[in-house]
Scaffold this active site. Structure first.
Site, PDB file in Angstrom:
ATOM      1  N   HIS A 213      34.131  38.246  37.437  1.00  0.00           N
ATOM      2  CA  HIS A 213      34.851  38.963  36.377  1.00  0.00           C
ATOM      3  C   HIS A 213      34.439  38.421  35.005  1.00  0.00           C
ATOM      4  O   HIS A 213      34.134  39.200  34.086  1.00  0.00           O
ATOM      5  CB  HIS A 213      36.357  38.804  36.592  1.00  0.00           C
ATOM      6  CG  HIS A 213      37.205  39.479  35.565  1.00  0.00           C
ATOM      7  ND1 HIS A 213      37.915  40.632  35.824  1.00  0.00           N
ATOM      8  CD2 HIS A 213      37.472  39.170  34.262  1.00  0.00           C
ATOM      9  CE1 HIS A 213      38.568  40.992  34.737  1.00  0.00           C
ATOM     10  NE2 HIS A 213      38.316  40.116  33.772  1.00  0.00           N
ATOM     11  N   GLU A 214      34.429  37.090  34.857  1.00  0.00           N
ATOM     12  CA  GLU A 214      34.074  36.492  33.560  1.00  0.00           C
ATOM     13  C   GLU A 214      32.591  36.679  33.245  1.00  0.00           C
ATOM     14  O   GLU A 214      32.221  36.930  32.091  1.00  0.00           O
ATOM     15  CB  GLU A 214      34.464  35.009  33.521  1.00  0.00           C
ATOM     16  CG  GLU A 214      35.951  34.743  33.717  1.00  0.00           C
ATOM     17  CD  GLU A 214      36.857  35.568  32.814  1.00  0.00           C
ATOM     18  OE1 GLU A 214      36.487  35.860  31.657  1.00  0.00           O
ATOM     19  OE2 GLU A 214      37.958  35.935  33.268  1.00  0.00           O
TER      20      GLU A 214
ATOM     21  N   GLN B  40      35.782  37.439  24.568  1.00  0.00           N
ATOM     22  CA  GLN B  40      37.205  37.744  24.469  1.00  0.00           C
ATOM     23  C   GLN B  40      37.882  37.031  23.309  1.00  0.00           C
ATOM     24  O   GLN B  40      39.025  37.336  22.984  1.00  0.00           O
ATOM     25  CB  GLN B  40      37.914  37.386  25.776  1.00  0.00           C
ATOM     26  CG  GLN B  40      37.518  38.283  26.934  1.00  0.00           C
ATOM     27  CD  GLN B  40      38.262  37.904  28.185  1.00  0.00           C
ATOM     28  OE1 GLN B  40      37.871  36.987  28.898  1.00  0.00           O
ATOM     29  NE2 GLN B  40      39.361  38.597  28.439  1.00  0.00           N
TER      30      GLN B  40
ATOM     31  N   HIS C 127      31.896  39.919  31.655  1.00  0.00           N
ATOM     32  CA  HIS C 127      32.176  39.957  30.213  1.00  0.00           C
ATOM     33  C   HIS C 127      30.933  39.602  29.410  1.00  0.00           C
ATOM     34  O   HIS C 127      30.688  40.181  28.343  1.00  0.00           O
ATOM     35  CB  HIS C 127      33.302  38.980  29.842  1.00  0.00           C
ATOM     36  CG  HIS C 127      34.673  39.540  30.006  1.00  0.00           C
ATOM     37  ND1 HIS C 127      35.128  40.618  29.286  1.00  0.00           N
ATOM     38  CD2 HIS C 127      35.704  39.153  30.796  1.00  0.00           C
ATOM     39  CE1 HIS C 127      36.382  40.885  29.626  1.00  0.00           C
ATOM     40  NE2 HIS C 127      36.760  40.016  30.545  1.00  0.00           N
TER      41      HIS C 127
ATOM     42  N   GLY D  74      40.765  32.867  33.647  1.00  0.00           N
ATOM     43  CA  GLY D  74      39.403  32.849  33.139  1.00  0.00           C
ATOM     44  C   GLY D  74      39.384  33.418  31.739  1.00  0.00           C
ATOM     45  O   GLY D  74      40.264  34.201  31.364  1.00  0.00           O
TER      46      GLY D  74
ATOM     47  N   CYS E  15      43.031  41.942  33.073  1.00  0.00           N
ATOM     48  CA  CYS E  15      42.195  41.289  32.073  1.00  0.00           C
ATOM     49  C   CYS E  15      43.038  41.029  30.830  1.00  0.00           C
ATOM     50  O   CYS E  15      43.810  41.896  30.407  1.00  0.00           O
ATOM     51  CB  CYS E  15      41.007  42.190  31.732  1.00  0.00           C
ATOM     52  SG  CYS E  15      39.884  41.503  30.502  1.00  0.00           S
ATOM     53  N   LEU E  16      42.895  39.860  30.246  1.00  0.00           N
ATOM     54  CA  LEU E  16      43.655  39.525  29.033  1.00  0.00           C
ATOM     55  C   LEU E  16      43.345  40.494  27.896  1.00  0.00           C
ATOM     56  O   LEU E  16      44.195  40.743  27.047  1.00  0.00           O
ATOM     57  CB  LEU E  16      43.359  38.089  28.594  1.00  0.00           C
ATOM     58  CG  LEU E  16      43.782  36.989  29.572  1.00  0.00           C
ATOM     59  CD1 LEU E  16      43.328  35.616  29.058  1.00  0.00           C
ATOM     60  CD2 LEU E  16      45.286  37.006  29.794  1.00  0.00           C
TER      61      LEU E  16
END
Length: 195
Positions: free
Chosen positions: A147-148, A52, A151, A47, A105-106
């Site tokens: 999760h996304e 991000q 953000h 995702g 997380c990235l």
């Protein structure tokens, strides 16, 4: 285009993202969505939210197939992965008994922690053709979406862990914020432009 991933510590990750206006050109939106998928796959993510990549707009993409394929719970019903873009999403409902899963997380490389989330969601969003949809998702796909979606609300998974766990990872987060992070993809750190 592969974007650098914005690292923990950048204010864009803590801000609530703004709606994408209806007058944004279809071509521009499709290009951004394609670039986000390319960036997500390049970084081996499931995702990616627009904040991000430094864009404070309400857009995220997911491809939960790797998460559903890796699910080792033999007692759970099989779950198909979902590849989708979510434009201007609104979480309508989260339900069910919360369950833990170790998330990463990235934007926060090298840190994984157990996060509790509800297993079932209903979300309203615009698809890639700007058509409004309302859909339900469950299991790992629901978790990826939650999760996304977080953000877009300026919430990171580290905001959802206990104070004790936060204290343990505090120095790691500080190092990431200062640019001391190892990832196999390009990253952009707060205060460092053009990286």
């Amino acid at each position: 285009m592969i974007y650098p991933i914005v690292a923990y510590g950048d204010p864009v990750l803590k801000a609530r993202a703004k709606d994408i206006p209806a007058d944004l050109s279809a071509d521009e939106l499709q290009k951004l969505i394609a670039d986000m998928y390319d960036t997500m796959y390049y970084a081996h993510g499931v995702g990616l939210a627009a904040p991000q990549i430094g864009k404070s707009i309400r857009l995220f993409v997911i491809d939960s197939a790797p998460m559903t394929e890796d699910d080792e719970d033999d007692d759970a019903p099989a779950e198909a992965g979902v590849k989708r873009a979510f434009i201007n999403p609104v979480m309508v409902k989260e339900s069910g008994e919360e369950w833990p899963f170790e998330e990463g997380c990235l934007s926060i490389p090298g840190i994984r922690e157990r996060v509790f989330r509800q297993p079932d969601i209903i979300i309203r969003y615009e698809d890639e053709n700007r058509q409004v949809r309302e859909e339900g998702f469950s299991g790992m796909t629901a978790r990826v979406i939650q999760h996304e979606y977080d953000h877009l609300e300026g919430v990171l998974f580290t905001d959802k862990i206990s104070a004790f766990k936060k204290q343990i990872i505090k120095s790691k987060l500080a190092r990431i914020a200062k640019g001391d992070a190892k990832a196999d993809y390009r990253m952009r750190f707060a205060g460092q432009r053009g990286r």
